[in-house]
Design a protein around this motif. Structure first.
Motif, PDB file in Angstrom:
ATOM      1  N   VAL A   1      -8.235  -1.319 -11.216  1.00  0.00           N
ATOM      2  CA  VAL A   1      -7.048  -1.030 -10.413  1.00  0.00           C
ATOM      3  C   VAL A   1      -6.222   0.059 -11.089  1.00  0.00           C
ATOM      4  N   ASN A   2      -6.103  -0.004 -12.422  1.00  0.00           N
ATOM      5  CA  ASN A   2      -5.356   1.028 -13.143  1.00  0.00           C
ATOM      6  C   ASN A   2      -6.023   2.394 -13.012  1.00  0.00           C
ATOM      7  N   ILE A   3      -7.344   2.414 -12.966  1.00  0.00           N
ATOM      8  CA  ILE A   3      -8.057   3.674 -12.763  1.00  0.00           C
ATOM      9  C   ILE A   3      -7.695   4.255 -11.394  1.00  0.00           C
ATOM     10  N   LEU A   4      -7.671   3.401 -10.386  1.00  0.00           N
ATOM     11  CA  LEU A   4      -7.313   3.881  -9.050  1.00  0.00           C
ATOM     12  C   LEU A   4      -5.892   4.445  -9.038  1.00  0.00           C
ATOM     13  N   VAL A   5      -5.000   3.823  -9.797  1.00  0.00           N
ATOM     14  CA  VAL A   5      -3.630   4.337  -9.904  1.00  0.00           C
ATOM     15  C   VAL A   5      -3.639   5.695 -10.583  1.00  0.00           C
ATOM     16  N   ASP A   6      -4.349   5.791 -11.712  1.00  0.00           N
ATOM     17  CA  ASP A   6      -4.400   7.048 -12.462  1.00  0.00           C
ATOM     18  C   ASP A   6      -5.003   8.179 -11.635  1.00  0.00           C
ATOM     19  N   MET A   7      -6.019   7.851 -10.851  1.00  0.00           N
ATOM     20  CA  MET A   7      -6.713   8.867 -10.055  1.00  0.00           C
ATOM     21  C   MET A   7      -6.081   9.061  -8.682  1.00  0.00           C
ATOM     22  N   LYS A   8      -5.004   8.291  -8.417  1.00  0.00           N
ATOM     23  CA  LYS A   8      -4.307   8.378  -7.133  1.00  0.00           C
ATOM     24  C   LYS A   8      -5.259   8.107  -5.965  1.00  0.00           C
ATOM     25  N   ARG A   9      -6.055   7.051  -6.121  1.00  0.00           N
ATOM     26  CA  ARG A   9      -7.005   6.673  -5.077  1.00  0.00           C
ATOM     27  C   ARG A   9      -6.816   5.231  -4.620  1.00  0.00           C
ATOM     28  N   VAL A  10      -5.625   4.690  -4.803  1.00  0.00           N
ATOM     29  CA  VAL A  10      -5.364   3.332  -4.334  1.00  0.00           C
ATOM     30  C   VAL A  10      -5.514   3.249  -2.815  1.00  0.00           C
ATOM     31  N   ASP A  11      -5.325   4.375  -2.143  1.00  0.00           N
ATOM     32  CA  ASP A  11      -5.466   4.389  -0.690  1.00  0.00           C
ATOM     33  C   ASP A  11      -6.878   4.046  -0.237  1.00  0.00           C
TER      34      ASP A  11
ATOM     35  N   LEU B   1       0.832  -1.206   0.000  1.00  0.00           N
ATOM     36  CA  LEU B   1       0.000   0.000   0.000  1.00  0.00           C
ATOM     37  C   LEU B   1       0.866   1.255   0.000  1.00  0.00           C
ATOM     38  N   SER B   2       1.956   1.222   0.751  1.00  0.00           N
ATOM     39  CA  SER B   2       2.865   2.372   0.796  1.00  0.00           C
ATOM     40  C   SER B   2       3.501   2.627  -0.562  1.00  0.00           C
ATOM     41  N   TYR B   3       3.821   1.547  -1.281  1.00  0.00           N
ATOM     42  CA  TYR B   3       4.409   1.696  -2.616  1.00  0.00           C
ATOM     43  C   TYR B   3       3.448   2.438  -3.548  1.00  0.00           C
ATOM     44  N   PHE B   4       2.184   2.018  -3.535  1.00  0.00           N
ATOM     45  CA  PHE B   4       1.210   2.600  -4.454  1.00  0.00           C
ATOM     46  C   PHE B   4       0.755   3.998  -4.049  1.00  0.00           C
ATOM     47  N   THR B   5       0.985   4.389  -2.822  1.00  0.00           N
ATOM     48  CA  THR B   5       0.605   5.732  -2.386  1.00  0.00           C
ATOM     49  C   THR B   5       1.809   6.668  -2.290  1.00  0.00           C
ATOM     50  N   ASN B   6       2.988   6.150  -2.660  1.00  0.00           N
ATOM     51  CA  ASN B   6       4.205   6.958  -2.614  1.00  0.00           C
ATOM     52  C   ASN B   6       4.251   7.907  -3.815  1.00  0.00           C
ATOM     53  N   PRO B   7       4.209   9.220  -3.591  1.00  0.00           N
ATOM     54  CA  PRO B   7       4.185  10.172  -4.701  1.00  0.00           C
ATOM     55  C   PRO B   7       5.485  10.228  -5.497  1.00  0.00           C
ATOM     56  N   THR B   8       6.564   9.678  -4.964  1.00  0.00           N
ATOM     57  CA  THR B   8       7.838   9.717  -5.691  1.00  0.00           C
ATOM     58  C   THR B   8       7.966   8.589  -6.702  1.00  0.00           C
ATOM     59  N   VAL B   9       7.051   7.624  -6.669  1.00  0.00           N
ATOM     60  CA  VAL B   9       7.053   6.532  -7.642  1.00  0.00           C
ATOM     61  C   VAL B   9       6.142   6.911  -8.802  1.00  0.00           C
ATOM     62  N   SER B  10       6.612   6.736 -10.028  1.00  0.00           N
ATOM     63  CA  SER B  10       5.827   7.141 -11.196  1.00  0.00           C
ATOM     64  C   SER B  10       4.578   6.291 -11.363  1.00  0.00           C
ATOM     65  N   ASP B  11       3.555   6.892 -11.975  1.00  0.00           N
ATOM     66  CA  ASP B  11       2.320   6.156 -12.236  1.00  0.00           C
ATOM     67  C   ASP B  11       2.574   4.973 -13.163  1.00  0.00           C
ATOM     68  N   GLU B  12       3.475   5.137 -14.112  1.00  0.00           N
ATOM     69  CA  GLU B  12       3.774   4.049 -15.042  1.00  0.00           C
ATOM     70  C   GLU B  12       4.370   2.855 -14.301  1.00  0.00           C
ATOM     71  N   ALA B  13       5.264   3.131 -13.359  1.00  0.00           N
ATOM     72  CA  ALA B  13       5.848   2.047 -12.573  1.00  0.00           C
ATOM     73  C   ALA B  13       4.773   1.362 -11.734  1.00  0.00           C
ATOM     74  N   LYS B  14       3.864   2.144 -11.192  1.00  0.00           N
ATOM     75  CA  LYS B  14       2.777   1.578 -10.387  1.00  0.00           C
ATOM     76  C   LYS B  14       1.845   0.729 -11.251  1.00  0.00           C
ATOM     77  N   ARG B  15       1.583   1.192 -12.478  1.00  0.00           N
ATOM     78  CA  ARG B  15       0.709   0.425 -13.368  1.00  0.00           C
ATOM     79  C   ARG B  15       1.355  -0.904 -13.750  1.00  0.00           C
ATOM     80  N   GLU B  16       2.669  -0.897 -13.936  1.00  0.00           N
ATOM     81  CA  GLU B  16       3.363  -2.141 -14.260  1.00  0.00           C
ATOM     82  C   GLU B  16       3.201  -3.159 -13.122  1.00  0.00           C
ATOM     83  N   ILE B  17       3.385  -2.697 -11.899  1.00  0.00           N
ATOM     84  CA  ILE B  17       3.227  -3.584 -10.748  1.00  0.00           C
ATOM     85  C   ILE B  17       1.766  -4.009 -10.610  1.00  0.00           C
TER      86      ILE B  17
END
Length: 245
Positions: free
Chosen positions: A134-144, A100-116
């Motif tokens: 899940v990709n929508i949540l990444v794009d919208m920064k709502r994985v939290d 969860l911390s990885y996906f909410t970390n603002p220093t990690v790119s959205d592309e890297a998060k989408r790959e994971i």
């Protein structure tokens, strides 16, 4: 959002070629890699009022996301399978604080998060529309919100499928035949079309079981030894003893 997810049959456009290794080193160690195509979705404003699933949409962000996903699941006839996928995400993946911390970390790119995220979807065997969600949540920064979304989705799915959820507490694991009998009793009490049992271990009961059901577990059937001992103790209270002779 539902319109962004829904297509009959569902088809997807490629967001990019098969992904390579992550370009930026994640702050936490995740043994996940990706080697398959990502998908692009056009996100539309969240719906309000009633969705196609017929469930009243919550005014919270998590409720809106859950309702939009439920619309798609109902339209595709995959409500039960989608509920199972969402449960996997909440209990098997995002219950891990490191993930969860990885996906909410603002220093990690959205592309890297989408790959994971896509690797997670593949490893869990998620349906395409859930993987896209899940990709929508990444794009919208709502994985939290994933845990709250899962809870909201479960409520919607249970309501639509006329499922009563009961929590059975016991000192030891119950046998399948005992659970089946409990489910039948709950079904008879509630008139529900389906019954879903959740089991928990509670050593304080000493023996026996308790069954909670209804809205937020508001109704209780207490068949525990602890309850019986409390009743015996109450009967033995000095204020209730009448001396004779």
């Amino acid at each position: 959002m539902a319109a962004a997810l829904q297509q009959t049959p569902i088809t997807f456009r490629s967001r990019s070629p098969p992904s390579a290794q992550l370009q930026s080193k994640p702050p936490t160690k995740l043994s996940l890699s990706s080697n398959f195509k990502l998908t692009r979705l056009t996100l539309k404003p969240l719906l309000r009022g009633r969705g196609r699933c017929g469930a009243r949409m919550a005014n919270t962000a998590s409720g809106s996301y859950a309702s939009a996903l439920a619309d798609v699941a109902v339209a595709n006839g995959t409500l039960a399978a989608t509920a199972a996928d969402v449960e996997k995400l909440a209990s098997e993946v995002f219950s891990d604080e490191a993930v969860l911390s990885y996906f909410t970390n603002p220093t990690v790119s959205d592309e890297a998060k989408r790959e994971i995220a896509d690797e997670i979807s593949r490893s869990l065997g998620l349906q395409p529309h859930v993987a896209n969600f899940v990709n929508i949540l990444v794009d919208m920064k709502r994985v939290d919100l994933i845990k709250e979304i899962a809870a909201e989705f479960e409520l919607i799915a249970n309501r639509l499928s006329e499922t009563e959820v009961a929590t059975v507490a016991s000192v030891v694991d119950l046998e399948p035949q005992h659970l089946a009998e409990i489910a039948k009793r709950v079904q008879k009490l509630t008139g529900a079309k389906n019954v879903k049992l959740k089991t928990v271990i509670d050593k304080s009961l000493l023996a026996g079981i308790t069954i909670r059901y209804g809205n937020s577990g508001s109704k209780l059937i207490d068949l525990s030894v602890k309850k019986q001992l409390e009743e015996i103790a109450a009967q033995l209270d000095l204020g209730d003893i009448q001396l004779v002779g």
